[in-house]
Design an enzyme around this catalytic site. Structure first.
Site, PDB file in Angstrom:
ATOM      1  N   GLU A 170       0.797  -1.229   0.000  1.00  0.00           N
ATOM      2  CA  GLU A 170       0.000   0.000   0.000  1.00  0.00           C
ATOM      3  C   GLU A 170       0.830   1.280   0.000  1.00  0.00           C
ATOM      4  O   GLU A 170       0.463   2.254  -0.668  1.00  0.00           O
ATOM      5  CB  GLU A 170      -0.958  -0.001   1.206  1.00  0.00           C
ATOM      6  CG  GLU A 170      -2.139  -0.928   1.069  1.00  0.00           C
ATOM      7  CD  GLU A 170      -1.823  -2.383   1.351  1.00  0.00           C
ATOM      8  OE1 GLU A 170      -2.702  -3.240   1.149  1.00  0.00           O
ATOM      9  OE2 GLU A 170      -0.690  -2.668   1.800  1.00  0.00           O
ATOM     10  N   GLN A 183      -7.523  -1.683  -1.245  1.00  0.00           N
ATOM     11  CA  GLN A 183      -8.624  -2.627  -1.387  1.00  0.00           C
ATOM     12  C   GLN A 183      -9.693  -2.472  -0.304  1.00  0.00           C
ATOM     13  O   GLN A 183     -10.882  -2.503  -0.600  1.00  0.00           O
ATOM     14  CB  GLN A 183      -8.079  -4.055  -1.401  1.00  0.00           C
ATOM     15  CG  GLN A 183      -9.051  -5.068  -1.940  1.00  0.00           C
ATOM     16  CD  GLN A 183      -8.364  -6.350  -2.354  1.00  0.00           C
ATOM     17  OE1 GLN A 183      -8.300  -7.299  -1.581  1.00  0.00           O
ATOM     18  NE2 GLN A 183      -7.822  -6.379  -3.565  1.00  0.00           N
ATOM     19  N   ASP A 197      -9.431  -0.740   5.981  1.00  0.00           N
ATOM     20  CA  ASP A 197      -8.577  -1.214   7.073  1.00  0.00           C
ATOM     21  C   ASP A 197      -7.105  -1.217   6.681  1.00  0.00           C
ATOM     22  O   ASP A 197      -6.222  -1.123   7.536  1.00  0.00           O
ATOM     23  CB  ASP A 197      -8.978  -2.643   7.466  1.00  0.00           C
ATOM     24  CG  ASP A 197     -10.460  -2.768   7.740  1.00  0.00           C
ATOM     25  OD1 ASP A 197     -10.844  -2.754   8.912  1.00  0.00           O
ATOM     26  OD2 ASP A 197     -11.234  -2.861   6.765  1.00  0.00           O
ATOM     27  N   ILE A 253      -5.572   0.940   4.716  1.00  0.00           N
ATOM     28  CA  ILE A 253      -5.017   2.248   4.366  1.00  0.00           C
ATOM     29  C   ILE A 253      -3.943   2.685   5.356  1.00  0.00           C
ATOM     30  O   ILE A 253      -3.094   3.513   5.043  1.00  0.00           O
ATOM     31  CB  ILE A 253      -6.138   3.312   4.277  1.00  0.00           C
ATOM     32  CG1 ILE A 253      -5.690   4.469   3.378  1.00  0.00           C
ATOM     33  CG2 ILE A 253      -6.537   3.813   5.665  1.00  0.00           C
ATOM     34  CD1 ILE A 253      -6.801   5.420   3.001  1.00  0.00           C
ATOM     35  N   HIS A 296     -12.721  -6.265   7.471  1.00  0.00           N
ATOM     36  CA  HIS A 296     -13.336  -5.952   6.176  1.00  0.00           C
ATOM     37  C   HIS A 296     -14.559  -5.068   6.360  1.00  0.00           C
ATOM     38  O   HIS A 296     -15.472  -5.069   5.549  1.00  0.00           O
ATOM     39  CB  HIS A 296     -13.709  -7.239   5.425  1.00  0.00           C
ATOM     40  CG  HIS A 296     -12.523  -8.014   4.961  1.00  0.00           C
ATOM     41  ND1 HIS A 296     -11.813  -8.835   5.792  1.00  0.00           N
ATOM     42  CD2 HIS A 296     -11.897  -8.077   3.758  1.00  0.00           C
ATOM     43  CE1 HIS A 296     -10.808  -9.394   5.127  1.00  0.00           C
ATOM     44  NE2 HIS A 296     -10.833  -8.937   3.885  1.00  0.00           N
TER      45      HIS A 296
END
Length: 790
Positions: free
Chosen positions: A522, A544, A547, A549, A589
């Site tokens: 990331e 995606q 969480d 980030i 998620h």
């Protein structure tokens, strides 16, 4: 502030036998000026003229060699050193560097007084938001202090060259067929940071024109390299990344001594030529470097270096070795070099005097203008004279000190008002200080997305609906057809079209060059987007799930969020981070923890659309603007059906403007994102029991309600319930502070404000976990009863 980058002076020099003596003497002069400047930086901090200093002592020689290889259009992503290179390229003067050291906001050309010395930058955006010509000079992306933080940005700047070489229909003025190199520098100890390895792995995979120089003086402040790096050598530790014949990918790795002038001047130009042509990344590991003045002015290196090491450093100081080489090879006589030494010292001391006098004279003039406003006769003359004397005694009367004295004077006067002319001075000075130190947090140009008015979506009654992910597919397809500078990438974005299918089929239509997959990394993914957006491209980079980030948070908070502000509006990176969170069951998620982002990302717009139509409208707004943003889509909303607006690619959702979705008279419910649907359902149940609740979607958390509409709503209902999925005391506390304090909404309350949030723990997996972890419809209903009946 200069309007464009100056043209390089040394770009076309060739390292030929005929030019070598003159070039070497010029390089020696630059190095001596740089060393004297480093000495001044240290002395001026230790004597109190400046607050903190880092400098180039012991690291000068490789920079003059590097200058020979740099060409107009190249980029730099450096750490907090490197003034030698700027002097070599004649991009900055000694006075410029000292202005930053002295925090002279009016004269600091790199950061308008907002960064400490060593944090350099050149403008590439004008104050109207227009891109300058990136091919006219050497482009220095604004340096940051967090170690290794520059690596991901350097990757992105190099990746942009790759895209300019392969793309079609891209804007001009940014690239010459992708021939630009991103010159990235890092201290050896910082190679222990994870982002260093993440970035070099990505550079080997992506094959980008990035040259990373590792500056190794054997220590990371006080910790020796043997305690930081496997095998005590970063070039040995990186051996697995080295390119091999017949293999795909990999990087060049070179090891050279930082005092070896012939080796340095031979390596950098030849390496740069290869990197420009092949787009193969390279690492240059510079060893046997020294640091005569220590790591910084915060301490002495004699505390942790042995006598033997200090003696070696004195002998192998790169300038000492450079001097030996020139005398031994007949390039210069000792007397010639002695004369250069004297001239360099005089030049730096003259520049020091000019920089200091310019600052002091301006401050004293400002002080004298204030003192001239003081009364010569007044009932409170003794108090005025006391503060007049105090102001005159100030050794270096910064505007902040003058303001503070005036505020203290006003306090001591008590009920007696400050004289009108002094009150006016104080008002204007505080306004000026706030602007000088706080302007350009976000775009202040005509291109600011905040300035774009709303443009509602157009739909007709009876129009069919589609699953929301199909709406996004239609949207992105149309946007990519109309904008060749638009790119999308991230984990699983390319081949399968992202995990929720918003890009499904688009890679096949637009090609792998524009819509593509990345590895799971990331920090460097966002770094790719940052560099691209700084060079005129418009990337939409996907994280995606929300969480995840936080793996990119250091880059977002330290670099992207501060870029425009720390350069006084002369640099920008209008990237868009697309992610998803809220409501889906499970610990990792269903990300809803936005308070860390609100608290750390001032300088980035934070958009929280309730559905995909709103998300599309926000993308339209952001793509017309020039600020970075994060858009958090609702994770369980992709298969809900929505109506596709007829003006899908044109309608705009304004930033900082809440939308009232259901008017009411008894209660104002403020919410956002996935909770909007919950609150609307609750409002219908409340209506059946005689409670008329209005529901307002804030739409964006940053900016937040710029027109103070929520306080106006509260003035009619007098009761407030805030609903969100963040932890208690998180985003709801921010919303509460904005409404009650900033908008003074407390004046309209007839009862206590209530916040309904998620539980203290994360949402466990399964229906029961979701029910216990996040606000449900009945939770909103019951909380509303409590507020109304208070």
């Amino acid at each position: 502030m200069p309007t464009k980058n100056p043209e390089l002076k040394l770009s076309e020099q060739q390292n030929t036998p005929e030019s070598l003596p003159n070039a070497a003497l010029r390089d020696y002069h630059i190095c001596r000026v740089s060393r004297e400047l480093s000495n001044v930086i240290r002395r001026d901090v230790l004597t109190g003229r400046a607050k903190f200093g880092v400098s180039d002592d012991g690291k000068e020689l490789y920079q003059v060699a590097m200058a020979r290889a740099i060409k107009n259009g190249d980029w730099r992503a450096d750490y907090y050193r490197g003034h030698t290179l700027l002097l070599a390229l004649e991009i900055a003067s000694v006075e410029d560097i000292l202005a930053q050291l002295y925090a002279d906001a009016k004269e600091d050309p790199f950061s308008v007084g907002r960064s400490m010395v060593g944090h350099h930058a050149t403008p590439f955006v004008d104050h109207d938001g227009n891109w300058l010509d990136h091919l006219a000079g050497f482009n220095i992306s604004s340096a940051t202090s967090p170690t290794a933080g520059q690596m991901a940005r350097g990757l992105g700047l190099a990746f942009a060259s790759k895209k300019y070489r392969s793309g079609e229909g891209l804007p001009s003025g940014f690239s010459d067929n992708g021939n630009e190199i991103a010159w990235t520098e890092i201290g050896d100890a910082s190679t222990s940071e994870g982002v260093f390895w993440e970035t070099l792995n990505a550079a080997g995979v992506l094959q980008v024109p990035m040259i990373t120089t590792v500056v190794d003086d054997g220590f990371g402040i006080s910790v020796p390299v043997e305690k930081q790096t496997t095998k005590g050598s970063i070039s040995k530790a990186l051996a697995g990344l080295k390119e091999e014949k017949g293999e795909t990918g990999g990087i060049e790795i070179h090891h050279v001594h930082g005092w070896d002038y012939p080796a340095l001047t031979a390596l950098y130009p030849s390496l740069a030529s290869r990197v420009r042509a092949t787009h193969r990344a390279a690492v240059v590991h510079l060893t046997q470097l020294t640091q005569p003045n220590g790591h910084s002015t915060s301490g002495s290196h004699e505390r942790y270096k042995s006598k033997e090491r200090l003696a070696w450093e004195k002998e192998f100081d790169c300038l000492v070795q450079f001097r030996h080489w020139m005398i031994a090879t007949g390039v210069a006589e000792a007397s010639d070099l002695d004369e250069i030494d004297k001239r360099a010292k005089k030049e730096v001391m003259a520049a020091r005097k000019n920089a200091w006098d310019r600052l002091n004279n301006r401050l004293k003039k400002r002080r004298n203008e204030l003192v001239a406003l003081f009364p010569t006769s007044d009932p409170s003359i003794e108090i005025y004279n006391k503060y007049k004397e105090a102001i005159n005694r100030l050794d270096m009367p910064n505007i902040s000190e003058l303001i503070d004295e005036m505020r203290r004077l006003r306090l001591q006067l008590g009920q007696t008002p400050l004289l009108p002319q002094l009150q006016e001075w104080l008002r204007d000075a505080r306004r000026e200080l706030k602007t000088d130190m706080g302007s350009h947090l976000l775009s202040e140009t005509p291109k600011s997305p905040v300035r774009l008015p709303a443009l509602p979506p157009k739909t007709e009654e009876g129009q069919p609906t589609v699953p929301a992910y199909e709406l996004l597919q239609k949207y992105f397809t149309a946007k990519f057809e109309n904008n060749p500078a638009l790119y999308a990438f991230g984990e699983d974005v390319g081949h399968i079209g992202d995990v929720n299918q918003g890009f499904a089929g688009l890679q096949l239509k637009f090609g792998e060059d524009r819509i593509f997959d990345t590895g799971i990394r990331e920090w460097s993914i966002v770094g790719q987007a940052m560099g691209m957006s700084m060079r005129g491209l418009r990337p939409i980079v996907e994280i995606q799930y929300l969480d995840y980030i936080f793996y990119a948070l250091p880059l977002l908070t330290d670099d992207i969020a501060t870029l425009r502000w720390r350069t006084g509006g002369t640099q920008a990176c209008p990237l868009i981070v697309r992610t998803r969170g809220h409501r889906l069951e499970g610990i990792w998620h269903s990300g809803s923890y936005l308070a860390p982002l609100i608290n750390s990302l001032r300088g980035i717009h934070l958009c929280v659309p309730r559905n995909m139509t709103q998300a599309a409208g926000m993308y339209n707004t952001l793509l017309q603007g020039d600020d970075p943003a994060i858009v958090i889509e609702v994770l369980n909303g992709y298969r809900l059906h929505e109506t596709v607006p007829q003006n899908l690619t044109d309608f705009r959702v304004p930033l900082g403007v809440p939308e009232c979705l259901r008017p009411g008279t008894d209660l104002t419910i403020v919410t956002y994102g996935a909770c909007v649907k919950i609150c609307l359902e609750a409002a219908e149940l409340l209506a059946s029991r005689g409670i008329d609740a209005e529901v307002i979607d804030v739409q964006t958390l940053m900016p937040f309600d710029l027109e103070h509409r929520l306080a106006d709503h509260l003035s009619r209902t007098n009761r407030l319930l805030i609903v969100d999925e963040d932890a208690p005391g998180g985003t709801s506390a921010f919303i509460r502070q904005q409404i009650l304090e900033v908008q003074e909404g407390y004046q309209h309350l007839d009862g206590a404000v209530k916040t309904l949030t998620a539980a203290m723990h994360r949402p466990p997996y399964g229906d029961d976990g979701d029910y216990a972890g996040k606000p449900q419809v009945m939770d909103v209903v019951e909380a509303s009863f409590e507020v109304v009946e208070f």
